[in-house]
Design an enzyme around this catalytic site. Sequence first.
Site, mmCIF file in Angstrom:
data_model
loop_
_atom_site.group_PDB
_atom_site.id
_atom_site.type_symbol
_atom_site.label_atom_id
_atom_site.label_comp_id
_atom_site.label_asym_id
_atom_site.label_seq_id
_atom_site.Cartn_x
_atom_site.Cartn_y
_atom_site.Cartn_z
ATOM 1 N NE ARG A 163 -2.242 -83.372 8.702
ATOM 2 C CZ ARG A 163 -1.687 -82.170 8.788
ATOM 3 N NH1 ARG A 163 -2.391 -81.148 9.287
ATOM 4 N NH2 ARG A 163 -0.447 -81.956 8.398
ATOM 5 C CE LYS A 191 0.038 -85.325 10.973
ATOM 6 N NZ LYS A 191 0.976 -86.122 10.150
ATOM 7 C CG HIS A 266 -4.950 -88.484 3.841
ATOM 8 N ND1 HIS A 266 -5.040 -87.647 4.934
ATOM 9 C CD2 HIS A 266 -3.670 -88.409 3.423
ATOM 10 C CE1 HIS A 266 -3.854 -87.110 5.171
ATOM 11 N NE2 HIS A 266 -3.015 -87.551 4.267
ATOM 12 N NE ARG A 269 -3.038 -83.402 4.466
ATOM 13 C CZ ARG A 269 -2.791 -82.192 4.968
ATOM 14 N NH1 ARG A 269 -3.752 -81.296 5.030
ATOM 15 N NH2 ARG A 269 -1.586 -81.867 5.389
ATOM 16 C CG HIS A 292 2.891 -80.482 4.462
ATOM 17 N ND1 HIS A 292 2.861 -80.774 3.116
ATOM 18 C CD2 HIS A 292 2.060 -81.378 5.053
ATOM 19 C CE1 HIS A 292 2.054 -81.796 2.914
ATOM 20 N NE2 HIS A 292 1.550 -82.180 4.068
ATOM 21 C CE1 TYR A 301 -0.596 -84.709 -1.920
ATOM 22 C CE2 TYR A 301 0.926 -83.499 -0.532
ATOM 23 C CZ TYR A 301 -0.147 -84.347 -0.662
ATOM 24 O OH TYR A 301 -0.759 -84.840 0.447
#
Length: 321
Positions: A163, A191, A266, A269, A292, A301
Site C-alpha cells: 500500500r 493496517k 494502488h 497493488r 488481507h 481479484y
Amino acid sequence: MAGDAGVETAIRGYLDHLAVERGASPHTLAAYRRDLDRYRRHLSSVGVTDLAAVSESHVEGFRVALSTADPEAGREALASSSVARSLAAVRGLHRFLTRDGVTAVDAAAAVTPPSPAKRLPKAVPVDRMIAMIEAAGGTETDTEPARLRDRAMLELLYASGARAAELIGLDVDDLEGLDQPGGGSVILRGKGGKERIVPLGRPACDAVAAYLVRARPALSVKGGSGKGGPALFLNARGGRLTRQTLWNVVTTAARRAGLEGEVSPHSFRHSFATHLLDGGADIRVVQELLGHSSVTTTQIYTLVTVDTLREVWAECHPRAR
C-alpha cells in the site's frame, strides 16, 4: 415531544440531538437535513404525517423510491451509495424516536441499505506496467538521485504489492538480502500494525540497491538534515517522502509511458495481485502477500481474472460466437 408529533418537529429534534449531543459537523447536519427532507416529502406523498403511524413498509417504500427513476417527475434513480446514505439518516431518526419513547417500534430497524456496487480493480497489463517503471528513469548510467529513487519506488510497489502508506513508511532496516542471488525481502507494516514479509525479485532488489548507494546519500544531506533518519525513501529536502510525492511520481511515469485513464499507487497493488493469480498463484498465498485478514477481500481479484479468461475465450474459441 408528544407521540403525535409532526414529522418536521421530529426531524428538528433529531438534528438538534446530533448537533448538541453527538457534536455533528455543519456539513453532516446539512446532509442529514437534505435526506430527511426527502423522507418527509415521501411520507407526505403517501399520506403519512405522523411518525407514530410509520411502518416498515413505508420505510421500504422510501428505499424503493430512491432506487427507482420517475421520468414524469424528472427524477433519476440514485446510486446505491446515495440510497445507503439517505437510509442511514432515516434509520438514525427512527432509532432516536424509539429510544426517546416517541414511537413504540423502530420501523426502520429491518430495512437494510443496498450493498455498494462491487468495483473491480483495474490492473495494468504487464507490458504497460514494465513500460511505466522504465519511464521513471533510474538506469545504470543515471546520476539524478530523484530518478533513481522513483525507479526504486515503482519497482518495489510492483514487486511487493505494498500500500502507499506501507511504502512511504519503510525504513532502510526493513530490507533484507538485496545482494542475494535469489532476491531479498521487505517487511511491510499494514493496517492495525500487522507485519508481513514479502519476497522481492532481482529487478526490485537491484533498483533499491542502486538508490541506496547512488541516490539516498545525496538526498539525505539536503536541507541540512544530516543522515536523513531511518526512512528509506527521502524527498528533495532529505525528509521522509509524502503520499503526494509518491502519487506525483506514479502519475508522471504513467503519462510518460502513454497510459490512459487514472493510474495511482494502488494500481500497482491491484496489478501485483491480478498478475500473480493470472500466473497460477493460490489465492491464499496472494492473501498473505497483500496482508488481507480475510480471503473474502482477496477474492475480488479472482473476478478480474475470470473476466480476463472470458475475454480470451471469446476471442479464441471457435464456438464462442
